[in-house]
Design a protein around this motif. Sequence first.
Motif, mmCIF file in Angstrom:
data_model
loop_
_atom_site.group_PDB
_atom_site.id
_atom_site.type_symbol
_atom_site.label_atom_id
_atom_site.label_comp_id
_atom_site.label_asym_id
_atom_site.label_seq_id
_atom_site.Cartn_x
_atom_site.Cartn_y
_atom_site.Cartn_z
ATOM 1 N N GLY A 86 0.375 9.489 21.031
ATOM 2 C CA GLY A 86 1.775 9.673 21.397
ATOM 3 C C GLY A 86 2.679 10.005 20.241
ATOM 4 N N GLN A 87 2.157 10.091 19.018
ATOM 5 C CA GLN A 87 3.015 10.422 17.885
ATOM 6 C C GLN A 87 3.101 11.932 17.741
ATOM 7 N N ALA A 88 4.334 12.365 17.504
ATOM 8 C CA ALA A 88 4.546 13.814 17.413
ATOM 9 C C ALA A 88 4.091 14.369 16.084
ATOM 10 N N GLY A 89 4.230 13.589 15.040
ATOM 11 C CA GLY A 89 3.873 14.071 13.705
ATOM 12 C C GLY A 89 2.375 14.265 13.576
ATOM 13 N N SER A 90 2.010 15.323 12.878
ATOM 14 C CA SER A 90 0.594 15.575 12.636
ATOM 15 C C SER A 90 0.157 14.851 11.371
ATOM 16 N N GLY A 91 -1.090 14.501 11.331
ATOM 17 C CA GLY A 91 -1.631 13.828 10.157
ATOM 18 C C GLY A 91 -3.138 13.774 10.247
ATOM 19 N N SER A 92 -3.755 13.327 9.157
ATOM 20 C CA SER A 92 -5.209 13.277 9.112
ATOM 21 C C SER A 92 -5.761 11.904 9.448
ATOM 22 N N GLY A 93 -4.893 10.884 9.448
ATOM 23 C CA GLY A 93 -5.380 9.528 9.695
ATOM 24 C C GLY A 93 -6.075 8.910 8.494
ATOM 25 N N LEU A 94 -5.842 9.482 7.302
ATOM 26 C CA LEU A 94 -6.492 8.964 6.088
ATOM 27 C C LEU A 94 -5.512 8.345 5.101
ATOM 28 N N GLY A 95 -4.222 8.537 5.307
ATOM 29 C CA GLY A 95 -3.231 8.112 4.317
ATOM 30 C C GLY A 95 -3.292 6.629 4.005
ATOM 31 N N LEU A 96 -3.269 5.769 5.055
ATOM 32 C CA LEU A 96 -3.271 4.332 4.820
ATOM 33 C C LEU A 96 -4.616 3.847 4.278
ATOM 34 N N SER A 97 -5.720 4.527 4.615
ATOM 35 C CA SER A 97 -7.022 4.182 4.036
ATOM 36 C C SER A 97 -7.019 4.417 2.525
ATOM 37 N N ILE A 98 -6.434 5.544 2.124
ATOM 38 C CA ILE A 98 -6.328 5.842 0.698
ATOM 39 C C ILE A 98 -5.433 4.826 0.005
ATOM 40 N N VAL A 99 -4.317 4.483 0.637
ATOM 41 C CA VAL A 99 -3.389 3.509 0.063
ATOM 42 C C VAL A 99 -4.077 2.170 -0.140
ATOM 43 N N ARG A 100 -4.791 1.710 0.855
ATOM 44 C CA ARG A 100 -5.432 0.400 0.767
ATOM 45 C C ARG A 100 -6.511 0.380 -0.326
ATOM 46 N N ARG A 101 -7.268 1.472 -0.482
ATOM 47 C CA ARG A 101 -8.320 1.515 -1.491
ATOM 48 C C ARG A 101 -7.736 1.534 -2.891
ATOM 49 N N ILE A 102 -6.685 2.332 -3.122
ATOM 50 C CA ILE A 102 -6.071 2.379 -4.458
ATOM 51 C C ILE A 102 -5.447 1.021 -4.801
ATOM 52 N N ALA A 103 -4.827 0.386 -3.823
ATOM 53 C CA ALA A 103 -4.241 -0.934 -4.069
ATOM 54 C C ALA A 103 -5.322 -1.947 -4.442
ATOM 55 N N ALA A 104 -6.473 -1.901 -3.755
ATOM 56 C CA ALA A 104 -7.562 -2.833 -4.069
ATOM 57 C C ALA A 104 -8.083 -2.614 -5.480
ATOM 58 N N LEU A 105 -8.160 -1.355 -5.919
ATOM 59 C CA LEU A 105 -8.609 -1.085 -7.275
ATOM 60 C C LEU A 105 -7.663 -1.677 -8.321
ATOM 61 N N HIS A 106 -6.389 -1.807 -7.991
ATOM 62 C CA HIS A 106 -5.392 -2.350 -8.918
ATOM 63 C C HIS A 106 -5.123 -3.834 -8.689
ATOM 64 N N GLY A 107 -5.872 -4.460 -7.806
ATOM 65 C CA GLY A 107 -5.643 -5.877 -7.544
ATOM 66 C C GLY A 107 -4.356 -6.145 -6.782
ATOM 67 N N LEU A 108 -3.973 -5.185 -5.937
ATOM 68 C CA LEU A 108 -2.755 -5.319 -5.153
ATOM 69 C C LEU A 108 -3.104 -5.483 -3.674
ATOM 70 N N ALA A 109 -2.192 -6.065 -2.937
ATOM 71 C CA ALA A 109 -2.345 -6.231 -1.492
ATOM 72 C C ALA A 109 -1.323 -5.342 -0.778
ATOM 73 N N VAL A 110 -1.712 -4.803 0.377
ATOM 74 C CA VAL A 110 -0.842 -3.937 1.183
ATOM 75 C C VAL A 110 -0.626 -4.606 2.537
ATOM 76 N N GLN A 111 0.643 -4.735 2.920
ATOM 77 C CA GLN A 111 0.995 -5.276 4.232
ATOM 78 C C GLN A 111 1.883 -4.271 4.954
ATOM 79 N N TRP A 112 1.645 -4.097 6.257
ATOM 80 C CA TRP A 112 2.493 -3.205 7.039
ATOM 81 C C TRP A 112 2.745 -3.828 8.406
ATOM 82 N N GLY A 113 3.843 -3.363 9.005
ATOM 83 C CA GLY A 113 4.235 -3.876 10.303
ATOM 84 C C GLY A 113 5.644 -3.428 10.657
ATOM 85 N N PRO A 114 6.161 -3.858 11.796
ATOM 86 C CA PRO A 114 7.517 -3.470 12.215
ATOM 87 C C PRO A 114 8.563 -4.024 11.247
ATOM 88 N N ARG A 115 9.674 -3.295 11.154
ATOM 89 C CA ARG A 115 10.775 -3.774 10.313
ATOM 90 C C ARG A 115 11.433 -4.990 10.969
#
Length: 444
Positions: A402-431
């Motif tokens: 149902g989302q109008a924007g196009s994307g590959s579905g890989l952005g958040l996977s990349i974000v989570r992996r880079i954060a793990a390499l730096h010892g960071l945690a990623v949290q997401w959810g509604p504002r």
Amino acid sequence: MGLRARALAYTMVAAPLVWMLAVAITVHSAYNEIDELFDSQLVRIARQVQTLLPSASIGQLALGGAEPLAPAGSAAGAADLKDLSVAVWNAEGQVLMADREGVTLPRLPDAAGFRDLQVGSADWRVYYLQSSHGRWLVAVGQSLHERDELVGGLLLAQILPWLLMLPLLLLVMGAALRSALQPLASLSQALAQRDPQGLDPLPAAELPPDLRPLVEAMNGLFARIDNTLARERRFTADAAHELRTPLAGLRAQWDAARLQGGPPGAGLDKIGQGLDRLARLVQQMLALARVEHLEHLGPVQAVDWPAVVATVVDGLWPQAEAAGVDIEVLDLAADTLPLQGDAALLGVLLRNLLDNALRHAPRGSTVTLQGGPGRLSVLDRGPGVTPEQLARLGDRFYRPEGQAGSGSGLGLSIVRRIAALHGLAVQWGPRADGPGFAVQIRRA
């Protein structure tokens, strides 16, 4: 050089050194014991001679007279009387009694106790005993050659058996080493016969304790290789599936543009959009493949977050203008999320977060990048996601329906992996302050 040959070589070098040290200790101990034994004999002989002197009929021996007959044949046993001598002098220095060798002993009037002297061409050890009234001086001497000969015999008795047994020792050690290294040979044979795809762990329970750390390390390596290959297979399968869709769409749009009779402008626009989507998908897949294969970061340095943010925002500004969305940066300082890391990878992380927010933010809204102590947040006013969709966010190639924007579905996977390499945690959810979506990066 193999382990067996190396162990034998080390033994050939170490064994003689240790043996020579043992021989040196033995020789020193033997000399002490032999000196103590023969010195005791010299003292005993001197005292016996002095005890017999008062009752003996003593006269000076004729030096040129006949020598006493030595026992013939086996009656002499193993004695060597030439290495032992006795002499007695009176107070005036006249020889009262002397055997054949004793006449060569020097008279030392003031001597008492042991003296090491040169008698003729040989070294002698002589014991001098003064009488209590000073009437005579007794000297009993022994050639040191006798002692050296005895120690040499003891030394030869140790060297000869060792030299004779050395070949047998090497054979026994070779067999022992072959038996001791048999588990290693069996392990090498098992590895050589393995199928290239065989990554099952090696059994370590029955191996010697010295080999278990090696086998456990190899099993850990096998597990990591298996995980890497599984990721590769999964990535290849996902990539083949995802690339099939835009390629099929491009083919259909091309056929439609070719067959339609009117102006081809609309069809070409759709083809261009498909090419853009395909290019972005390939770019994201390459980025994911790069970070997925990193086990740890290389050389790191202090991250200048204001510089990283400025570079990323400048690169995304044309996309923000085309989407009619503003990018707002708040509370960003040099100490925002202080971190040692890879600035290029962190730029990729931030670019994916802002790109995702720009794609889902409605026209006329604002995407906010907000800093803070130990955290960095990206907020948008998009439609958000349902709880069911939220549970799957971060899965590769997942795009909420149902989302109008196009994307590959890989952005958040990349974000989570880079954060793990730096010892960071990623949290997401509604504002929390209204509609929209929020992503926060903080220390793990």
